[in-house]
Design an enzyme around this catalytic site. Structure first.
Site, PDB file in Angstrom:
ATOM      1  N   GLU A   1       7.765 -10.187   1.986  1.00  9.03           N
ATOM      2  CA  GLU A   1       9.177  -9.675   2.084  1.00  9.03           C
ATOM      3  C   GLU A   1       8.976  -8.096   2.829  1.00  9.03           C
ATOM      4  OE1 GLU A   1       8.274 -10.719  -0.872  1.00  9.03           O
ATOM      5  OE2 GLU A   1       8.789 -12.794  -0.522  1.00  9.03           O
TER       6      GLU A   1
ATOM      7  N   ARG B   1       0.894  -1.210   0.116  1.00 12.78           N
ATOM      8  CA  ARG B   1      -0.049   0.085  -0.104  1.00 12.78           C
ATOM      9  C   ARG B   1       0.697   1.232   0.107  1.00 12.78           C
ATOM     10  NH1 ARG B   1      -3.416   0.391   4.662  1.00 12.78           N
ATOM     11  NH2 ARG B   1      -4.704   2.076   3.468  1.00 12.78           N
TER      12      ARG B   1
END
Lengths: 160, 496, 202
Positions: free
Chosen positions: C137, C110
Site C-alpha cells: 500500500e 525503507r
C-alpha cells in the site's frame, strides 16, 4: 501474416503503370515522355505477357517475376476490356493484337526513342490499356474504398 | 467550381480538385492524430511511438508533395494515405490501458534477440481468435514512396531528425481471450518466423518461381484445355481467353505456394526456437478446427494436418524421442527423463494424427477446380527440405542451433520442480547460484508440467489450476527478463 | 519471537524441503542485510478512479462497481510512476515470496523513502505458507510528488519464527494466493463484517 511489402510492391506496379499510361498519352499528344518511366513499364510488361517472346532487359528478377504473375490475370482481363476499341485502330485478329503489343513494348523499352508503326491512336489505346490495368490493380488493393466482407464467424471458421 | 458543360471541363479534373482538397485535410488530420497518440503515451515499449513518428513523417512528405502530384495519381496517394492512417490502430490498441500485461517488454526482448536489435515490435491484443504479424512498415512505406516519380525519395529518407526510417517495425497481435494463456504463447515462435519467412520470400521465392513457372504453366494449360474441352474451339480470341484462365490459375498457384511456404517456414522456425512446446501449442490451438480443409477455403493456409506433420518431423529430427516405442516397463527406462516422459508420450500420440493422409489426397486431387492447389503443393514438396534449411540459416548467430528438449532435461527438471511448489520457474538453481531461466526453457517446462499433471490426474485442469499455472509462467517470463537485463548492471556496480 | 539474521536467512534461501524460504529473484547479494531482505518495487499498480463512486461500501457494493473504481497500470521497467501527495496506490514487490510454515515476516518501508513521505506498507505481516508477490500500500504522506521506478529497493522483510509452525499454512483457504501483481482489497469477502453493516433493530 499481413505482409505489407507484398502489397507495397503491387502498389508500386499500379503507380508505375499509371505513370507510363500518362506518358503514353503525352506522346499521343505530341509531348516528350519520361524515358525511365517507359523503360520500367516495358520491362515489366515483357514479363507479364506470355506472348511477348522476348527477354526483359533487366534479366531474371525474382521480385518482378512474382509481381508479374500477380498482375497477369488483370493484364488479360484488361485486354478483353479494350477489345471493342481494338477494331477502331484496325486490329482484328489475335495475331494483330500481339503484334500491336510487341510494338508498344519495343517503344517502351527504348524509352520512347523507337517508334515503329505506331500512330497517335495506337498510343492513346495503349495508354488506355495501361490505365485500365493500373486501375484494376489499385481496385484490388483498395477494394475500391469499400469494406471487405468477412465471413460470418461460425464454429470452425477463421476470421482472416 | 467549374461549370459542367463548359468545353474545358473534364471528369478527371473536376474530381481531382475535390480529391486534392480532401487529401490536404487528410494529411493534416493524420499528422495530428499520430502526434496526439504519440504524446498520449501509456505504451509498454517505445515501438508504438516509433510507428507514430513514421506515419506522421510519411504523411508530411506526401502533404508537401501534393502540389506536384499528377492528377491521375491522386487516387493512388489517397490509397496510401488511407492505409497508413489505418496503421494507427496498431498504436492505439497497444496502449497498456487496453491490456495491462507486464509480459510485453519481456516478449519484445526475446523477439529482438532472435532477429536483430534494429527490429521493433508492437504487441497488442485482438479480438479475432488467432495470432498475426503485420509488417514490415518501414520497408513497405519506402517501396511505396519510391514508386511515386514526383517525390524525391531523399525527402523521405533524410529529412527527419528523428530517423524513424532506420528501424524495422512489426506488429504482432495475439488473441485477447488467450492473453493469460502463457503456454499458448509458444506461438510467438511462429509469429517471429514470419519475419524470417518474409526475408526468404522476398529474397529467394522469386528466383524459385521464375524457374518453376514455365513448366507449371504448361501443365495448367493442359488441365484447362481438357477442362474447357470443345467449347473453346469456335471462340474468337481463343488463345487470349485460355491465357486468361491459365494466368488466373498460375497466379493462384503462386499465392498458394508463397503463402503456404510462409506458414510452413514459420512453423519450422517455431519448432527450431521453442522445440516441442511450439508443436504442443499448435496441437492445442488447432484442436478446435478442421484438419483437412482446402487452402482455397482458408485464406491460403495449409491444412492443419499438413502443418502438424511437418512440425512433428522437425521435432523428430531434433529429439529422436518419437522413434522409441515404450514397450518395456517402466517407461522411464526408455524415455530420457522421468519428468518429461508424460510430455513425450502425449506428443507420440499426436503422431497418429499425421499418419493419416486425407490432407494429401485433397491437395493432390486432379481437376481444373483444384489445379492451382495441386501445382502449389507439388512445388512445396519438391523444394521443402532446401527451403527449410535456407530459412533456418537466416536466423541470427545464436539462434542457429535448434532447441532440443533432450539437452535441457536438468534445467527442465529444476523448473518443473518449482512449478510443483507454486514457484515461478524464472531462474535455474537456487540462490546464490541461480541464473535467469531462458524464455524457451520456461515455456517448455510449463508444457512438461501440464502433461505431468494430466498424466497423474486426468481431472486436473480446471480453470483455477490453469490460471495458477499461467500466472506463474507469466511471472517467470517477466522476472527472468528483468533478471537478465538488470542483474549484470547491478553486478557491475558492486565490483570493487 | 526470534528474528532471523543474515546467516539463517541465507541458509533458508539455500535450503531445500519444507523449511526453504523462497525470495525470487534476488538481483543483488546486497539485498540481504543484517536481519532483513530488501525487496524491490514491481511494475504493476492499481490506482483509484475517484470520480466513479461517492463512498467505498465494502459489504454492499456490486463487483462491477468495485471493478469500475480501480484502474490497473503497467509501467515499463525504465519508466516511472508518480505518486502525488495525499494519494494511495497499490503496488507490489517484484520478488515472488514463498514462506515456509515455520516463518512469518513483517514488511517495513525503507527509511530512505519514509523520509520523503512515502509510506510503503500499512498491512505489514506475511503469514506462514504465503506464496506470491506482496501487495504494497503506497501512500504519499509528504508534500512533494514522488517518482517511483519499478525495480528500486522499496521495502524490507524481517523474518521471525512462527512457533509452533502453522498447520494449514495457505492451503487454499486464504484470500490472496500466488498473486503476481497487486490485488485489490477483498474485504467484502469478510462475512463477519457484513453482520455489523446494518441497523441492529430486527
Amino acid at each position: 501474416m499481413a505482409d505489407l511489402l507484398q502489397t507495397a510492391r503491387l502498389f508500386e506496379v499500379g503507380t508505375r503503370l499509371q505513370t507510363a499510361a500518362a506518358n503514353l498519352m503525352s506522346v499521343a499528344q505530341g509531348g516528350k515522355p519520361d524515358s525511365n518511366a517507359l523503360k520500367w513499364a516495358g520491362d515489366f510488361l515483357l514479363r507479364v505477357d506470355w506472348n511477348s517472346n522476348a527477354m526483359p532487359k533487366g534479366g531474371v528478377d525474382g521480385g518482378l517475376a512474382v509481381s508479374a504473375t500477380s498482375a497477369r490475370p488483370k493484364f488479360y482481363a484488361s485486354l478483353v476490356r479494350i477489345g471493342p476499341k481494338l477494331g477502331q485502330v484496325g486490329i482484328r485478329s489475335e495475331e494483330q493484337v500481339y503484334d500491336f503489343l510487341r510494338s508498344i513494348y519495343g517503344f517502351l523499352q527504348s524509352g520512347g526513342s523507337q517508334v515503329l508503326d505506331l500512330s497517335a491512336d495506337h498510343f492513346k489505346l495503349a495508354s488506355e490499356f495501361l490505365h485500365i490495368l493500373s486501375q484494376s490493380i489499385m481496385v484490388d488493393l483498395s477494394n475500391n474504398g469499400l469494406p471487405r466482407r468477412r465471413s460470418v464467424l461460425a464454429l470452425g471458421e477463421f476470421v482472416a | 467550381m467549374s461549370q459542367e458543360g463548359s468545353s474545358d471541363w473534364s471528369e478527371e479534373q473536376w474530381r481531382g480538385k475535390m480529391l486534392l482538397r480532401q487529401l490536404r485535410l487528410r494529411c493534416t488530420v493524420i499528422m495530428n492524430l499520430a502526434q496526439s497518440l504519440e504524446d498520449g503515451g501509456g505504451f509498454a515499449t517505445v515501438t508504438p511511438k516509433a510507428l507514430c513518428r513514421l506515419i506522421r513523417h510519411t504523411a508530411n512528405v506526401l502533404d508537401r508533395s501534393l502540389a506536384d502530384t499528377p492528377h491521375d495519381q491522386l487516387a493512388n496517394v489517397n490509397y496510401f494515405l488511407c492505409s497508413i492512417a489505418q496503421h494507427l490502430r496498431f498504436v492505439e490498441r497497444s496502449r497498456t490501458v487496453n491490456t495491462p500485461w507486464s509480459m510485453i517488454q519481456a516478449t519484445e526482448h526475446f523477439l529482438r534477440q532472435q532477429v536483430g536489435a534494429n527490429s521493433r515490435f508492437i504487441i497488442r491484443p485482438q479480438w479475432a481468435h488467432n495470432y498475426s504479424l503485420t509488417g514490415e512498415f518501414v520497408e513497405a512505406y519506402r517501396t511505396e514512396i519510391a514508386s511515386m516519380a514526383w517525390i524525391d525519395p531523399k525527402a523521405w529518407e533524410e529529412s527527419s531528425a528523428e530517423r524513424p526510417v532506420d528501424e524495422r517495425v512489426y506488429c504482432i497481435a495475439f488473441p485477447r481471450v488467450e492473453r493469460l494463456n502463457a503456454l499458448l504463447h509458444a506461438n510467438w515462435g511462429h509469429e517471429l518466423g514470419h519475419i524470417v519467412a518474409a526475408r526468404w520470400i522476398h529474397g529467394r521465392f522469386g528466383q524459385l518461381w521464375n524457374g518453376e513457372e514455365p513448366d507449371m504453366k504448361a501443365r495448367i494449360r493442359q488441365t484447362v484445355e481438357q477442362g474447357l474441352g470443345a467449347s473453346m474451339n469456335q471462340a474468337l480470341f481463343k488463345d487470349l481467353i485460355i491465357n486468361q484462365y491459365v494466368s488466373e490459375y498460375t497466379d493462384s498457384a503462386m499465392e498458394l505456394a508463397r503463402d503456404g511456404l510462409t506458414e510452413l517456414i514459420c512453423d519450422a522456425i517455431g519448432v527450431h526456437l521453442l522445440g516441442p512446446s511450439a508443436l504442443a501449442a499448435c496441437l492445442e490451438f488447432s484442436a478446435g478446427f478442421s484438419l483437412d480443409e482446402n487452402p482455397l477455403r482458408c485464406d491460403r493456409y495449409p491444412p492443419w494436418r499438413y502443418r502438424l506433420r511437418l512440425m512433428l518431423e522437425a521435432c523428430q529430427e531434433n529429439e529422436d524421442f518419437l522413434e522409441e516405442e515404450a514397450t518395456t516397463s517402466p517407461k522411464a527406462a526408455v524415455y530420457p527423463g522421468e519428468t518429461v516422459a508424460p510430455f513425450w508420450e502425449w506428443l507420440r500420440e499426436a503422431k497418429r494424427l499425421v499418419t493419416q493422409t486425407p490432407d494429401l489426397q485433397m491437395l493432390h486431387r486432379d481437376g481444373m477446380d483444384n489445379v492451382s492447389v495441386r501445382e502449389a503443393y507439388t512445388l512445396v514438396e519438391n523444394h521443402w527440405r532446401r527451403i527449410r534449411g535456407e530459412a533456418l540459416d537466416m536466423l541470427l548467430g545464436g539462434a542457429k542451433r535448434p532447441y532440443k528438449l533432450r539437452e535441457r532435461l536438468t534445467t527442465i527438471d529444476d523448473l518443473v520442480a518449482k512449478l510443483e511448489n507454486d514457484i515461478p520457474p524464472n531462474e535455474v538453481d537456487t540462490w546464490p547460484d541461480s541464473s535467469p531461466a531462458a524464455f524457451e526453457d520456461i515455456i517448455n517446462a510449463a508444457w512438461v508440467f501440464k502433461a505431468r499433471k494430466l498424466a497423474q490426474d486426468p481431472e486436473w485442469g480446471c480453470p483455477k489450476d490453469l490460471e495458477r499455472l499461467y500466472r506463474l509462467v507469466l511471472k517467470a517470463i517477466e522476472a527472468s527478463f528483468v533478471h537478465s537485463v538488470f542483474g549484470p548492471r547491478l553486478a557491475r556496480l558492486d565490483k570493487p | 519471537m526470534s528474528t532471523l539474521t543474515t546467516r539463517e536467512i541465507e541458509n533458508r534461501l539455500k535450503g531445500t524441503g519444507a523449511k526453504r524460504l523462497v525470495v525470487t529473484p534476488v538481483l543483488a547479494p546486497k539485498q540481504i542485510g543484517d536481519a532483513s531482505v530488501d525487496v524491490r518495487l514491481g511494475n504493476q499498480f492499481i490506482i483509484f478512479r475517484l470520480h466513479t463512486c461517492g463512498v467505498f461500501e465494502p459489504y454492499k457494493m456490486l463487483m462491477s462497481q468495485l471493478h469500475t473504481m480501480q484502474e490497473r497500470h503497467v509501467v515499463r521497467f525504465g519508466d516511472s510512476f508518480v505518486l502525488h501527495p495525499g494519494t494511495l496506490a497499490l503496488g507490489s514487490t517484484f520478488e515472488y515470496i514463498c514462506m515456509p510454515a515455520d516463518l512469518e515476516a513483517q514488511v517495513e518501508g525503507r527509511s530512505s523513502w519514509a523520509r520523503v513521505g512515502l509510506q510503503v506498507a500499512t498491512a505489514t505481516s506475511v503469514e506462514p505458507g504465503f506464496k506470491g508477490v506482496l501487495t504494497l500500500e503506497l501512500s504519499n504522506v509528504g508534500t512533494i510528488p514522488l517518482r517511483l521506478y519499478p525495480g528500486v529497493r522499496i521495502a524490507q522483510l524481517f523474518f521471525h519464527e512462527a512457533k509452533p509452525p502453522a498447520t494449514d499454512a495457505y492451503t487454499g483457504q486464504r484470500k490472496y494466493e500466488c498473486a503476481i501483481g497487486p490485488e485489490f482489497s477483498k474485504i467484502r469477502n469478510d462475512r463477519d463484517g457484513s453482520v455489523f453493516a446494518g441497523p441492529i433493530e430486527e
